[in-house]
Design a protein around this motif. Sequence first.
Motif, PDB file in Angstrom:
ATOM      1  N   ASP A 217       0.634  -1.148  -0.127  1.00  0.00           N
ATOM      2  CA  ASP A 217       0.119  -0.487   0.021  1.00  0.00           C
ATOM      3  C   ASP A 217       1.116   1.191   0.000  1.00  0.00           C
ATOM      4  O   ASP A 217       0.451   2.163  -0.891  1.00  0.00           O
TER       5      ASP A 217
ATOM      6  N   ILE B  99       3.034   1.461  -3.326  1.00  0.00           N
ATOM      7  CA  ILE B  99       1.878   1.990  -4.575  1.00  0.00           C
ATOM      8  C   ILE B  99       1.637   3.299  -3.952  1.00  0.00           C
ATOM      9  O   ILE B  99       1.876   3.897  -5.252  1.00  0.00           O
ATOM     10  N   MET B 100       1.366   4.049  -3.482  1.00  0.00           N
ATOM     11  CA  MET B 100       0.894   5.112  -3.186  1.00  0.00           C
ATOM     12  C   MET B 100       2.159   6.473  -3.224  1.00  0.00           C
ATOM     13  O   MET B 100       2.489   7.663  -4.123  1.00  0.00           O
TER      14      MET B 100
ATOM     15  N   ALA C 219       3.261   6.470  -6.987  1.00  0.00           N
ATOM     16  CA  ALA C 219       2.438   6.668  -7.502  1.00  0.00           C
ATOM     17  C   ALA C 219       2.689   8.331  -7.313  1.00  0.00           C
ATOM     18  O   ALA C 219       2.918   9.536  -8.887  1.00  0.00           O
TER      19      ALA C 219
ATOM     20  N   ALA D  53       9.161   5.239 -10.518  1.00  0.00           N
ATOM     21  CA  ALA D  53       8.139   4.877  -9.830  1.00  0.00           C
ATOM     22  C   ALA D  53       8.592   3.486  -9.386  1.00  0.00           C
ATOM     23  O   ALA D  53       8.518   2.802  -8.231  1.00  0.00           O
TER      24      ALA D  53
ATOM     25  N   SER E  73       4.264  10.007   0.843  1.00  0.00           N
ATOM     26  CA  SER E  73       4.185  10.146  -0.342  1.00  0.00           C
ATOM     27  C   SER E  73       2.930  11.644   0.062  1.00  0.00           C
ATOM     28  O   SER E  73       3.197  12.393  -0.663  1.00  0.00           O
TER      29      SER E  73
ATOM     30  N   GLY F 103       1.229   1.744  -9.434  1.00  0.00           N
ATOM     31  CA  GLY F 103       1.403   3.566  -8.309  1.00  0.00           C
ATOM     32  C   GLY F 103       1.561   4.159  -9.407  1.00  0.00           C
ATOM     33  O   GLY F 103       0.450   5.047  -9.937  1.00  0.00           O
TER      34      GLY F 103
ATOM     35  N   TYR G  26      -1.550   4.277 -11.588  1.00  0.00           N
ATOM     36  CA  TYR G  26      -2.511   5.098 -11.302  1.00  0.00           C
ATOM     37  C   TYR G  26      -2.780   6.885 -11.641  1.00  0.00           C
ATOM     38  O   TYR G  26      -2.927   6.962 -12.493  1.00  0.00           O
ATOM     39  N   SER G  27      -1.334   7.434 -11.481  1.00  0.00           N
ATOM     40  CA  SER G  27      -0.908   8.573 -11.140  1.00  0.00           C
ATOM     41  C   SER G  27      -1.222   9.379 -12.746  1.00  0.00           C
ATOM     42  O   SER G  27      -0.863  10.249 -13.077  1.00  0.00           O
TER      43      SER G  27
ATOM     44  N   TRP H 249      -2.041  13.226  -8.657  1.00  0.00           N
ATOM     45  CA  TRP H 249      -2.348  13.247  -7.849  1.00  0.00           C
ATOM     46  C   TRP H 249      -2.817  14.362  -6.471  1.00  0.00           C
ATOM     47  O   TRP H 249      -2.794  15.207  -6.721  1.00  0.00           O
TER      48      TRP H 249
ATOM     49  N   THR I  49      -4.122   7.237  -3.905  1.00  0.00           N
ATOM     50  CA  THR I  49      -4.399   5.629  -4.032  1.00  0.00           C
ATOM     51  C   THR I  49      -4.377   4.648  -3.450  1.00  0.00           C
ATOM     52  O   THR I  49      -3.939   2.474  -2.405  1.00  0.00           O
TER      53      THR I  49
END
Length: 328
Positions: free
Chosen positions: A39, A42-43, A46, A66, A103, A202, A205-206, A213, A218
Motif C-alpha cells: 500500500d 503503490i502510493m 504514484a 516509480a 507520499s 503506483g 494510477y497517477s 496526484w 491510491t
Amino acid sequence: MNQLAIDLGAVLAAAAPLIFATMGALLSERSGVINLSLDGTIMLGAMGGFTVALVTNSVPLGFGGAALIGAAIALILCILSLTLGQSQTAVGFVLALLGIELSSFLGAPVVRVPGPSVPFLPIPLLADLPIVGVVFFRHNLLIYLSFLLVPFIWWMLFHTRMGLTVRALGERPAAAFARGVPVTRMRYLMCILGGALVGIAGAAYSLDLRQGWSYRHTFGMGWIALAIVIFGGWRPWRVAFGCYLFAALEIVALRSQRTMAGVPTQVFQVAPFVLMILVLALVNLVSSPQALRRIASLPPTLRGPVAMLVSRLAVAAPAALGQRFERP
C-alpha cells in the motif's frame, strides 16, 4: 452490445495497475518473502512517478522513477528481514505506513497539479474490429503490457529453470540450497523485481487510471492487491482473474451510482472492497481443514460436486512463506 464492449474495455483498463502490483507481490511471495509494504509502495510510486514525469515532461522517466522507488522499498525490506532477521510482517507493515506518510509529505507541492499522462495508442486495423477491437485494442501501451505480463510470469514460474528455482525458494529453501542455489541472494532479486513492478503499479494510477496526484490517492489498493494474491492461490492466471473481478465490481458500482441517485455514494465506493473481503473469506473458509471434514459428512450425491468446487476454490500458501532461511 456496444455498451457492453465499452464496459469490458473499461474493466481491462481499470485492472491494469492491479495486474502489475499483484504480479510483483507474486514474485516476492513465491520466493518466500512476505511483502506487506504494497500500500505504501503503490502510493509512494504514484507520487514519485507523477512528480518525475511532471518535472521531466517524460512519462517513461516517471515510470522508471516509480520502479526505482518500489525496488528501494523492497531492498529495505530485504535488508531488515532477510539479513538482519527482523519479522517480515512487522517490517512490511511499518514500510507501508512510512510510504503513505512520505507520499503525503513529499507530494504536497504537486497536489492537483495538471501533468502528463500515458498517451492513447489504439492498434491500427485491430481497433476497428467490432466488439473485439473496442475491448482489447483501444487502450494505451501500459494496458497492453498488462495483457502480456500475466502469461510471461506464468511461463517464467512454471516453464523455466528460473521459475523452478523461485518456487523451490518458497517451498523448500533448504533443498534449493543443497542444490547450490544462493537462497538469500535469489530472494533479494525476486523481492526487488517484485517491488519494481509494485512501484510501476503506483505510477499506473497517477499517470493513467487516476491521472494526477492527491492525498491518499491510491489508499487501500495495496491491501486489495495482497488479498487478490491470496484469493488467487499464488497462481498467476487465478490472480489475474481476481484483478479483473475487482475491476468489474468497481465498474458495476460506478454504473449503479449513476442509475441509483438516492443511494449514498459512499455505499458504491466501498462495495467492491466489501465484496472482495467476502470472497476472500469464502476462499479461506473452504481452504481450512474443517472444510474437508464437513464434506465427508455430506450425502454421497452432494459429496462429489461439493468436493470439486472446494478443490477449485481452496488455496495453499508457499510452505516457507515468511520464514527466514538460515544456512546450515
